[in-house]
Design an enzyme around this catalytic site. Sequence first.
Site, PDB file in Angstrom:
ATOM      1  N   GLU A  89      -4.356 -18.306 -25.719  1.00 56.33           N
ATOM      2  CA  GLU A  89      -3.433 -19.041 -24.836  1.00 56.33           C
ATOM      3  C   GLU A  89      -2.381 -19.756 -25.663  1.00 56.33           C
ATOM      4  O   GLU A  89      -2.699 -20.375 -26.678  1.00 56.33           O
ATOM      5  CB  GLU A  89      -4.236 -20.054 -24.013  1.00 56.33           C
ATOM      6  N   THR A 145      -0.271 -18.425 -27.487  1.00 59.95           N
ATOM      7  CA  THR A 145      -0.065 -17.729 -28.757  1.00 59.95           C
ATOM      8  C   THR A 145       1.049 -16.699 -28.631  1.00 59.95           C
ATOM      9  O   THR A 145       1.567 -16.215 -29.631  1.00 59.95           O
ATOM     10  CB  THR A 145      -1.352 -16.996 -29.202  1.00 59.95           C
ATOM     11  N   GLY A 197       0.875 -20.923  -7.487  1.00 58.86           N
ATOM     12  CA  GLY A 197       0.794 -22.002  -8.466  1.00 58.86           C
ATOM     13  C   GLY A 197      -0.534 -22.083  -9.196  1.00 58.86           C
ATOM     14  O   GLY A 197      -0.918 -23.127  -9.696  1.00 58.86           O
ATOM     15  N   GLY A 213      -1.494 -20.151 -11.799  1.00 61.00           N
ATOM     16  CA  GLY A 213      -1.465 -19.692 -13.186  1.00 61.00           C
ATOM     17  C   GLY A 213      -1.919 -18.255 -13.336  1.00 61.00           C
ATOM     18  O   GLY A 213      -2.252 -17.811 -14.436  1.00 61.00           O
ATOM     19  N   LEU A 214      -1.935 -17.504 -12.244  1.00 56.80           N
ATOM     20  CA  LEU A 214      -2.315 -16.089 -12.336  1.00 56.80           C
ATOM     21  C   LEU A 214      -1.075 -15.198 -12.338  1.00 56.80           C
ATOM     22  O   LEU A 214      -1.147 -14.006 -12.083  1.00 56.80           O
ATOM     23  CB  LEU A 214      -3.264 -15.705 -11.196  1.00 56.80           C
ATOM     24  N   SER A 263       2.068 -15.063 -10.593  1.00 54.91           N
ATOM     25  CA  SER A 263       2.744 -14.429  -9.470  1.00 54.91           C
ATOM     26  C   SER A 263       4.194 -14.112  -9.844  1.00 54.91           C
ATOM     27  O   SER A 263       4.752 -13.121  -9.378  1.00 54.91           O
ATOM     28  CB  SER A 263       2.688 -15.318  -8.232  1.00 54.91           C
ATOM     29  N   GLU A 273      13.191 -13.724 -16.702  1.00 53.11           N
ATOM     30  CA  GLU A 273      12.578 -15.050 -16.487  1.00 53.11           C
ATOM     31  C   GLU A 273      13.161 -16.054 -17.491  1.00 53.11           C
ATOM     32  O   GLU A 273      13.453 -17.189 -17.153  1.00 53.11           O
ATOM     33  CB  GLU A 273      11.048 -14.988 -16.575  1.00 53.11           C
ATOM     34  N   ASP A 281       2.567 -12.328 -19.823  1.00 51.58           N
ATOM     35  CA  ASP A 281       2.328 -12.149 -18.393  1.00 51.58           C
ATOM     36  C   ASP A 281       2.896 -10.829 -17.889  1.00 51.58           C
ATOM     37  O   ASP A 281       2.238 -10.077 -17.175  1.00 51.58           O
ATOM     38  CB  ASP A 281       2.954 -13.300 -17.600  1.00 51.58           C
ATOM     39  N   TYR A 289       5.753 -26.963 -20.984  1.00 50.93           N
ATOM     40  CA  TYR A 289       5.723 -25.650 -21.626  1.00 50.93           C
ATOM     41  C   TYR A 289       6.852 -25.538 -22.652  1.00 50.93           C
ATOM     42  O   TYR A 289       6.641 -25.174 -23.812  1.00 50.93           O
ATOM     43  CB  TYR A 289       5.869 -24.571 -20.548  1.00 50.93           C
TER      44      TYR A 289
END
Length: 397
Positions: free
Chosen positions: A42, A44, A133, A135-136, A138, A171, A183, A233
């Site tokens: 995570e 990384t 929201g 964290g998977l 979307s 993004e 992602d 972030y």
Amino acid sequence: MNREKTEQEIREDLRKQFAALYGDAEGVRFFFAPGRVNLIGEHTDYNGGHVFPCALTIGTYAAARKREDDKIRFFSMNGKGNTFTEYRTDDLEPAGKSGWTMYPLGVVWAFAGRGMKLPSGFEMVIYGNIPGGSGLSSSASLEVLTGFVLKSLYGFSVDGVTLAQIGQYSENHYNGMNCGIMDQFASAMGKKDHAIFLDTADLSYTYAPVVLDGMKIVITNSKVKHQLTDSGYNDRRRSCEEALAELQKVVDIRALGDLTPERFEEVKSAIADEDRRRKAKHAVYENARTVRAVEALKEGDIPAFGRLMNESHVSLRDDYDVSCPEVDILAEEAWKIPGVLGARITGGGFGGCTVAIVRNEAVAEYQQTLSRVYRERTGIEAEFYVVDIGDGPREIV
Ligand code: ADP
Ligand code: MG
């Protein structure tokens, strides 16, 4: 959001909505792109390190069709803000635009930037069954979906890795979110029952079979999303970039992911600030943990894999500072339950989900105990998803 719907039911809902909005559903095609969960590795992916995500069988669906004119029309069946939005193929610049349609429009813009200009417009209705929201991912699922729709409708020749790169680019540059490649890569390159061991330094990757004999991957949603998500972030990214610049004065590396933990300990004093040193430490150690975790999985040593997941959580909590009290409760309480091999925060942080590996016979107790403790301590009802690892984007016929 109803996650119980079958794919055919979702397809039918989309078809009806499409016909209601755009007059008819003649010639409409249906597509899907998955969300993802990261098993380990995570924060990384923007540090030239390794990640180990897998695509899920939940994600975002689309009904889409080319138009004769230059209009681009979007509608989402999710949420309150699901108003119909219209753009034109010659007006793609981000200035003055807002809302969720920035995600798909950003992909159209990024395609154009790579010489794949749309010869005509298109219309699309989407529906996602990823809890919002959480964290998977979307957003990545929506970007990869849009890219796959464009490729399919207009016949552009773009492979999965390029779809991922286009999604990340849009993004970053269209939506102002400085995310790494993980992602979009997980969504675009997903493979059923496999996780993707990706070296973000050069995008080399291998698929590792996830053989969990008698165990399940359980995602637990804290249902909290703290405001820090985006700024936090981007702050973490900046800390890592600054730490890297300081380290580069004493050691020849391109990214934090180039350092072993041992080497890091020797040179870390080059990082002037204690807080920044901890951030860099996470990036270096998490990368090493990810490499070890994949070896453990290959050897079928799930207990070792689980321990590394727990260590990852501790590092994200104490060194990288991206957890939050709610998610800490979910991870720390999970560790106490017999039959839980490992549990950690997953995703960008500041809320969202944990991912756990749980023995089949312990799944019921895991859910009961965690929901009770979480409710007692936060007043919030946690949500649980026992997930399957699925394929990348596809057309539904
Ligand atoms: P995550 O990617 O972890 O789910 P993000 O904040 O990165 O969270 O992305 C969520 C955003 O993506 C939403 O706020 C919305 O703008 C957009 N989005 C994703 N799926 C949909 C959908 N089905 N309908 C409308 N917007 C969506
Ligand atoms: Mg996202």
